[in-house]
Write a protein that holds these residues in place. Sequence first.
Motif, PDB file in Angstrom:
ATOM      1  N   UNK A  30      40.984  35.984  41.196  1.00  0.00           N
ATOM      2  CA  UNK A  30      40.363  36.862  40.202  1.00  0.00           C
ATOM      3  C   UNK A  30      39.078  36.308  39.599  1.00  0.00           C
ATOM      4  N   UNK A  31      38.912  35.011  39.672  1.00  0.00           N
ATOM      5  CA  UNK A  31      37.701  34.436  39.059  1.00  0.00           C
ATOM      6  C   UNK A  31      36.759  33.761  40.050  1.00  0.00           C
ATOM      7  N   UNK A  32      37.218  33.555  41.243  1.00  0.00           N
ATOM      8  CA  UNK A  32      36.375  32.846  42.194  1.00  0.00           C
ATOM      9  C   UNK A  32      36.527  31.349  42.050  1.00  0.00           C
ATOM     10  N   UNK A  33      35.937  30.617  42.984  1.00  0.00           N
ATOM     11  CA  UNK A  33      36.053  29.166  42.932  1.00  0.00           C
ATOM     12  C   UNK A  33      34.779  28.539  42.388  1.00  0.00           C
ATOM     13  N   UNK A  34      34.827  27.235  42.230  1.00  0.00           N
ATOM     14  CA  UNK A  34      33.676  26.534  41.686  1.00  0.00           C
ATOM     15  C   UNK A  34      33.975  26.045  40.283  1.00  0.00           C
ATOM     16  N   UNK A  35      33.156  25.139  39.777  1.00  0.00           N
ATOM     17  CA  UNK A  35      33.371  24.576  38.446  1.00  0.00           C
ATOM     18  C   UNK A  35      34.824  24.147  38.287  1.00  0.00           C
TER      19      UNK A  35
END
Length: 281
Positions: free
Chosen positions: A40-45
């Motif tokens: 739901x939020x995507x990857x990264x950070x």
Amino acid sequence: MEVHGGTCSSATPHSEEEMELRRGPWTLEEDLVLMNYISSHGEGRWNSLARCAGLKRTGKSCRLRWLNYLRPDVRRGNITPEEQLLILELHSRWGNRWSKIAQHLPGRTDNEIKNYWRTRVQKHAKHLQCDVDSKQFKDVMRYLWMPRLIERIRAASANSNATESVADYGNLAASDHTFEAGTGWGGLGEIVKPGPESPATTVSSSGAAGYEVAEKLKAGEAIQLTLPAQIGCGGGLWPEPSLPSPGYAYQALPELEQYWGLGGEISDNLWNLEDICYLQQ
DNA sequence: AACTAGGACAACCGCGGTTCC
DNA sequence: AGGAACCGCGGTTGTCCTAGT
């Protein structure tokens, strides 16, 4: 791609001390939380992701878990002969640049390739009592293992649409394959366009070819390999002084088969007297 | 059946490079 | 411009599983 811009009010910190980090194997619950969050939020950070998702893990740990295990396109286990060929070839080009090698094996992670190299390949260098970077070992890979992988790919593919992975690489020509002389460990060589006298693509000495071979296989193109006349002979690729004791090659062969996955129904064809002869000379 | 050794693979660690503030 | 935080890579360690005894 960058979705969560940094703050996540609700899930936030817990002071550092309070937020004791979990380590070790991931639980199913943690996996689900991570997958749901990323979907739901995507990857990264990754660090903030870990916090916002409420996972008591480091960002690093989350990243690793996602990339090596949870990612939908990740493939695990059963390294195919084609992939083995690529790994050998690309490693000869780039050394331990696992992530770079992994880029050429869709769905495979650097970690898996690294593990494969360490558990299978390095172990066998050890069994053969030579260094994995030694010329002897590289020659064994180049002139025995890789050709046989190609042979195996061809056989499997000729055996029909047997396994899908093999079928993907199309058919290798049924032509005899031989190897052309090369210098050291530089891969199988460079693919040369077929001339009129040769219907098949020829693999020659100078460049890297495992990768190209696999590509050719994939494209269903025929290839022809040329065996160096001097392999194993005095003054040839294995100069006398570096040769192991007599019988070395012969003793090693069954192990190579067994450990490198060359055994099985076609194993009888993989190591023949000619090979043994080359190596013992 | 119990124990052990070794293999396979998942996970962690340290470091260097990059990005952000 | 510089320091802190973050990311990604390669090396290493830990854990689980299986085959052998």
